[in-house]
Design a protein around this motif. Sequence first.
Motif, PDB file in Angstrom:
ATOM      1  N   SER A 171       0.828  -1.203   0.000  1.00  0.00           N
ATOM      2  CA  SER A 171       0.000   0.000   0.000  1.00  0.00           C
ATOM      3  C   SER A 171       0.862   1.253   0.000  1.00  0.00           C
ATOM      4  N   VAL A 172       1.843   1.309   0.888  1.00  0.00           N
ATOM      5  CA  VAL A 172       2.702   2.490   0.976  1.00  0.00           C
ATOM      6  C   VAL A 172       3.521   2.650  -0.303  1.00  0.00           C
ATOM      7  N   CYS A 173       3.962   1.548  -0.886  1.00  0.00           N
ATOM      8  CA  CYS A 173       4.712   1.647  -2.138  1.00  0.00           C
ATOM      9  C   CYS A 173       3.836   2.107  -3.296  1.00  0.00           C
ATOM     10  N   HIS A 174       2.561   1.775  -3.269  1.00  0.00           N
ATOM     11  CA  HIS A 174       1.658   2.306  -4.288  1.00  0.00           C
ATOM     12  C   HIS A 174       1.510   3.818  -4.149  1.00  0.00           C
ATOM     13  N   VAL A 175       1.590   4.316  -2.914  1.00  0.00           N
ATOM     14  CA  VAL A 175       1.616   5.771  -2.724  1.00  0.00           C
ATOM     15  C   VAL A 175       2.923   6.335  -3.285  1.00  0.00           C
ATOM     16  N   ALA A 176       4.023   5.660  -3.040  1.00  0.00           N
ATOM     17  CA  ALA A 176       5.311   6.118  -3.566  1.00  0.00           C
ATOM     18  C   ALA A 176       5.284   6.222  -5.089  1.00  0.00           C
ATOM     19  N   ALA A 177       4.574   5.311  -5.727  1.00  0.00           N
ATOM     20  CA  ALA A 177       4.481   5.316  -7.190  1.00  0.00           C
ATOM     21  C   ALA A 177       3.406   6.259  -7.711  1.00  0.00           C
ATOM     22  N   GLY A 178       2.553   6.781  -6.829  1.00  0.00           N
ATOM     23  CA  GLY A 178       1.450   7.627  -7.260  1.00  0.00           C
ATOM     24  C   GLY A 178       0.288   6.857  -7.838  1.00  0.00           C
ATOM     25  N   TRP A 179       0.251   5.562  -7.610  1.00  0.00           N
ATOM     26  CA  TRP A 179      -0.871   4.742  -8.092  1.00  0.00           C
ATOM     27  C   TRP A 179      -2.084   4.891  -7.188  1.00  0.00           C
ATOM     28  N   VAL A 180      -1.857   5.179  -5.935  1.00  0.00           N
ATOM     29  CA  VAL A 180      -2.883   5.655  -5.010  1.00  0.00           C
ATOM     30  C   VAL A 180      -2.303   6.887  -4.324  1.00  0.00           C
ATOM     31  N   ASP A 181      -3.125   7.619  -3.615  1.00  0.00           N
ATOM     32  CA  ASP A 181      -2.703   8.909  -3.099  1.00  0.00           C
ATOM     33  C   ASP A 181      -2.368   8.922  -1.620  1.00  0.00           C
ATOM     34  N   VAL A 182      -2.997   8.037  -0.848  1.00  0.00           N
ATOM     35  CA  VAL A 182      -2.778   8.046   0.594  1.00  0.00           C
ATOM     36  C   VAL A 182      -3.039   6.655   1.141  1.00  0.00           C
ATOM     37  N   ALA A 183      -2.252   6.262   2.134  1.00  0.00           N
ATOM     38  CA  ALA A 183      -2.439   4.989   2.835  1.00  0.00           C
ATOM     39  C   ALA A 183      -2.349   5.252   4.330  1.00  0.00           C
ATOM     40  N   ALA A 184      -3.066   4.466   5.104  1.00  0.00           N
ATOM     41  CA  ALA A 184      -3.049   4.635   6.558  1.00  0.00           C
ATOM     42  C   ALA A 184      -3.195   3.286   7.236  1.00  0.00           C
ATOM     43  N   GLY A 185      -2.485   3.110   8.336  1.00  0.00           N
ATOM     44  CA  GLY A 185      -2.583   1.900   9.145  1.00  0.00           C
ATOM     45  C   GLY A 185      -2.277   2.224  10.589  1.00  0.00           C
ATOM     46  N   PHE A 186      -2.873   1.457  11.486  1.00  0.00           N
ATOM     47  CA  PHE A 186      -2.761   1.799  12.909  1.00  0.00           C
ATOM     48  C   PHE A 186      -2.375   0.607  13.788  1.00  0.00           C
ATOM     49  N   SER A 187      -1.980  -0.505  13.183  1.00  0.00           N
ATOM     50  CA  SER A 187      -1.513  -1.658  13.966  1.00  0.00           C
ATOM     51  C   SER A 187      -0.439  -2.400  13.179  1.00  0.00           C
ATOM     52  N   VAL A 188       0.618  -1.661  12.812  1.00  0.00           N
ATOM     53  CA  VAL A 188       1.680  -2.244  12.003  1.00  0.00           C
ATOM     54  C   VAL A 188       2.913  -2.534  12.854  1.00  0.00           C
TER      55      VAL A 188
END
Length: 271
Positions: A197-214
Amino acid sequence: MMTTDTTESRKLKDAAAAAARARRDPLRAVFRGEMALGFKRDARDIVTEHDKATERALIADLTAVVPDSAFLGEEGGAVGDGRVRWYIDPIDGTSNFAAGVAFWCVSIAAEIDGRIVAGVVYDPIGDILFSADLDGAYLDGAPLRSRGARSEAEATLITGYPNARDIAEHGDVALERFGALVQACRTLRRPGSAAMSVCHVAAGWVDVAAGFSVNPWDVSAAGFILTQAGGTYRAMGGPAGAPFHLHPGYVATVEGLSCPTLDAVAAAIAG
């Protein structure tokens, strides 16, 4: 204390990339086949024989190239004692892997003196390699820049919140927060791998990712890749002053994106 230069950072990135890519064919061969499942905390926390075998293989490959290594892996815990500490998630997105959903990856990060200096996230099914060193971030070797939506209303959000534990502990409040995120963003997706998910943000394929139990092995490589690509990784919920990968929560955005609704929800969750 020895410093880490860009040459060493690049060598660590290349070692991680080679180790991850070596797992492509073995993991492809068993994906969507019959596999025995084990469970950790509960029936939703799956582990397979392939997670464990992959972690062992990665440790062996990295040790052969970088003998002065220690490891923290999702399956095997802490192993060894060396200047370079590797964070390994052999299959981030195990539930997807076990179910036959092609959204999972191999994640490897190198830490020296408490600082992440190299990271690799490899998608064996797509044969896509995200990586970063102290010089920058890369997608299959080409420079990577995190650009996308300019407002929350235009954004695609990836999040695993709320999970079953969030609903069990917070009930309607968790569902109300989820509803607020659905309404605030253009699109919300729940694909099930923090590193991807975070790497898809890095690529601009999605715009934002969030997680709260990683965990550190979930985000150490991907968070580094994102920041080296110019995006923002905001760690949440951990001890003040701790490195980003030692916090249990995060909000990750493309360059320049502000998400006020998500920020409010994240602040409420982080307490």
